[in-house]
Design an enzyme around this catalytic site. Structure first.
Site, PDB file in Angstrom:
ATOM      1  NE  ARG A   1      -1.157 -17.868   0.222  1.00  0.00           N
ATOM      2  CZ  ARG A   1      -0.513 -17.500  -0.883  1.00  0.00           C
ATOM      3  NH1 ARG A   1       0.202 -16.386  -0.901  1.00  0.00           N
ATOM      4  NH2 ARG A   1      -0.583 -18.222  -1.980  1.00  0.00           N
TER       5      ARG A   1
ATOM      6  CG  PHE B   1       6.126  -5.893   2.512  1.00  0.00           C
ATOM      7  CD1 PHE B   1       6.661  -4.882   1.720  1.00  0.00           C
ATOM      8  CD2 PHE B   1       6.621  -6.057   3.802  1.00  0.00           C
ATOM      9  CE1 PHE B   1       7.686  -4.074   2.195  1.00  0.00           C
ATOM     10  CE2 PHE B   1       7.654  -5.247   4.278  1.00  0.00           C
ATOM     11  CZ  PHE B   1       8.190  -4.251   3.481  1.00  0.00           C
TER      12      PHE B   1
ATOM     13  CG  ASP C   1       1.037  -3.880  -0.947  1.00  0.00           C
ATOM     14  OD1 ASP C   1       1.423  -5.049  -0.774  1.00  0.00           O
ATOM     15  OD2 ASP C   1       1.315  -3.227  -1.979  1.00  0.00           O
TER      16      ASP C   1
ATOM     17  CB  ALA D   1       5.951  -1.867   4.818  1.00  0.00           C
TER      18      ALA D   1
ATOM     19  CG  ASP E   1       5.682 -12.327   1.412  1.00  0.00           C
ATOM     20  OD1 ASP E   1       6.869 -12.567   1.100  1.00  0.00           O
ATOM     21  OD2 ASP E   1       4.707 -12.779   0.780  1.00  0.00           O
TER      22      ASP E   1
ATOM     23  CB  CYS F   1      11.169 -13.686  -2.358  1.00  0.00           C
ATOM     24  SG  CYS F   1      10.868 -11.968  -2.765  1.00  0.00           S
TER      25      CYS F   1
HETATM   26  N1  SAH Z   1       2.251 -11.835   0.991  1.00  0.00           N
HETATM   27  C1  SAH Z   1       1.686 -11.621  -0.324  1.00  0.00           C
HETATM   28  C2  SAH Z   1       2.737 -11.297  -1.361  1.00  0.00           C
HETATM   29  C3  SAH Z   1       3.554 -10.050  -1.091  1.00  0.00           C
HETATM   30  S1  SAH Z   1       4.437  -9.477  -2.469  1.00  0.00           S
HETATM   31  C4  SAH Z   1       0.859 -12.834  -0.708  1.00  0.00           C
HETATM   32  O1  SAH Z   1       0.912 -13.866  -0.009  1.00  0.00           O
HETATM   33  O2  SAH Z   1       0.141 -12.758  -1.700  1.00  0.00           O
HETATM   34  C5  SAH Z   1       5.121  -7.984  -1.941  1.00  0.00           C
HETATM   35  C6  SAH Z   1       4.170  -6.810  -1.859  1.00  0.00           C
HETATM   36  O3  SAH Z   1       4.894  -5.722  -1.308  1.00  0.00           O
HETATM   37  C7  SAH Z   1       3.591  -6.287  -3.157  1.00  0.00           C
HETATM   38  O4  SAH Z   1       2.204  -6.293  -3.082  1.00  0.00           O
HETATM   39  C8  SAH Z   1       4.105  -4.843  -3.303  1.00  0.00           C
HETATM   40  O5  SAH Z   1       3.104  -3.955  -3.780  1.00  0.00           O
HETATM   41  C9  SAH Z   1       4.399  -4.511  -1.870  1.00  0.00           C
HETATM   42  N2  SAH Z   1       5.440  -3.498  -1.625  1.00  0.00           N
HETATM   43  C10 SAH Z   1       6.599  -3.284  -2.280  1.00  0.00           C
HETATM   44  N3  SAH Z   1       7.333  -2.340  -1.661  1.00  0.00           N
HETATM   45  C11 SAH Z   1       6.615  -1.935  -0.573  1.00  0.00           C
HETATM   46  C12 SAH Z   1       6.850  -1.015   0.466  1.00  0.00           C
HETATM   47  N4  SAH Z   1       7.965  -0.303   0.539  1.00  0.00           N
HETATM   48  N5  SAH Z   1       5.896  -0.880   1.423  1.00  0.00           N
HETATM   49  C13 SAH Z   1       4.761  -1.606   1.377  1.00  0.00           C
HETATM   50  N6  SAH Z   1       4.499  -2.507   0.410  1.00  0.00           N
HETATM   51  C14 SAH Z   1       5.417  -2.673  -0.545  1.00  0.00           C
END
Ligand code: SAH
Length: 402
Positions: A217, A234, A256, A286, A306, A346
């Site tokens: 970040r 995400f 999200d 997304a 992410d 990840c």
């Molecule tokens: N970048 C964030 C962490 C992201 S974790 C940070 O720094 O804190 C991944 C996220 O993707 C989660 O919040 C989950 O709810 C979301 N997610 C999972 N599948 C998704 C999709 N198809 N579209 C949008 N969001 C999604």
């Protein structure tokens, strides 16, 4: 507590000793030659090569494909109270040496196999500790470990977040709740690089926050000064968005599927003194939202991707790769010339090399030239153990897109 004396002896099949000798901490059930002596699941075993040479010591669970998790390769090192104390102290010393407390009040204190403590995760959030027990072996030591953590770190409370799918493979039900001390507040405020974030230790993802992305970040923010519009796909609770606003980005769009996470993203912007009018939240998938943005002709100076883990098993690798390619392709179509793609994976099964190839394939399809400015990995409180390549899971690229 009574210290169990290992009496069981596990002999490997012929020619299955090499990973053990190289300190890989797992023995798969397929490597089992024979097991002698009584041992309950979660109990300790001595591991021998087929020819009879002593190799290592660990804990066993017959219900798991990972039959044994190894704890020591030193015949003199007993798995007793002082073993756990020394390993915890070693992990804590390593974190102290990183001087994490100068930049955050939340970090990973123990990263399981990487810290020589298979199956055990401990995260610190201010004065609270969150414990995740992933295996039967750790489950058996848990009451003892909780007392030890209390003694070594004197937290205000220790909360358990063992609500993870992998426990099923160990024959363990999910479990959450207070282990000792004071219950954490509904929302804790942690600080990271001078920014503040609400964290819900009880119900947030993982143990509450994506601690492994802290340094990324910070790196991403270094490129976002002057960005007009940033898309944070995400987003979870909008951590990257807050960094982007702090860096001087004018407007951030969080996407999200979790409405709750998005709500917190808005509050996190407010908590840091930013006008919530600078944040637009879009609840939805997304993959679809980005397509919609492409069709509507929306453009961004930077897109952050992410996503959650796409690949859980080798069998899903192709599907995961297609998912990564698709989301990166949509992102590339949204980026103004000279803008940034900040993209992560990840999935441990997707190597950094493969990830780079996937982004390249997306760039080809999008007809864009892409330069890598930085390659990113997980934070140093999530160390990668060389003898355990599985511990390398997070990778990211900061790219300039033409
Ligand atoms: N970048 C964030 C962490 C992201 S974790 C940070 O720094 O804190 C991944 C996220 O993707 C989660 O919040 C989950 O709810 C979301 N997610 C999972 N599948 C998704 C999709 N198809 N579209 C949008 N969001 C999604």
């Amino acid at each position: 507590m009574e210290i169990p004396v290992p009496s069981a002896r596990l002999y490997l099949k012929p020619e299955h000793d090499r990973p053990v000798r190289r300190h890989h901490p797992w023995i798969f059930s397929g490597a089992l030659g024979r097991l002698e002596g009584p041992v309950e699941d979660g109990g300790l075993v001595e591991v021998f090569a087929f020819e009879g040479e002593w190799l290592a010591r660990g804990y066993l669970n017959r219900r798991s494909q990972i039959l044994v998790r190894l704890l020591t390769w030193d015949p003199q090192e007993a798995i007793d109270a002082s073993f756990w104390r020394q390993r915890l102290e070693r992990a804590a010393r390593a974190r102290q040496a990183l001087r994490l407390e100068e930049r955050t009040t939340a970090y990973r204190l123990v990263f399981a196999e990487s810290d020589g403590l298979p199956g055990l995760i401990i995260d610190r959030y201010n004065d609270f500790l969150v414990l995740q027990s992933l295996t039967m072996g750790i489950e058996r030591w848990k009451p003892f470990l909780v007392r030890l953590l209390q003694e070594l770190f004197q937290p205000r409370g220790i909360y358990e977040r063992s609500d993870v799918d992998v426990r099923e493979k160990e024959g363990l039900p999910p479990r959450c709740g207070l282990l000792t001390g004071e219950a954490p507040p509904d929302r804790l405020v942690i600080s990271e690089h001078g920014l503040r974030f609400y964290v819900d230790l009880r119900r947030g993802h993982k143990t509450g926050f994506y601690l492994d992305q802290r340094e990324n970040r910070h790196r991403a923010a270094a490129y976002l000064n002057g960005a007009e519009e940033v898309l944070n796909a995400f987003s979870y609770t909008g951590a990257f968005a807050v960094y982007a606003l702090a860096a001087g980005a004018r407007q951030v769009v969080n996407v999200d599927t979790s409405g709750e996470a998005l709500q917190l993203a808005l509050e996190n912007a407010r908590l840091n003194g930013f006008d919530p009018g600078r944040v637009e939240n879009v609840e939805g998938d997304a993959f679809q939202v980005l397509r919609r943005f492409v069709a509507a002709g929306r453009r961004f100076d930077a897109v952050i991707l992410d996503p959650p883990k796409f690949a859980y098993a080798q069998a899903h690798l192709n599907r995961a790769a297609r998912g990564y390619k698709d989301i990166n392709l949509q992102a590339l179509r949204l980026i103004r010339p000279g803008g940034l793609l900040i993209t992560f994976s990840c999935s441990g099964l997707v190597s950094p090399e493969l990830f780079q190839k996937i982004v390249f394939a997306a760039a080809e399809d999008a007809g864009r030239e892409v330069q890598i400015l930085e390659k990113l990995s997980q934070g140093p409180d999530h160390p990668i153990r060389l003898s355990f390549p599985e511990s390398e899971y997070l990778k990211g690229l900061i790219c300039r897109v033409w």
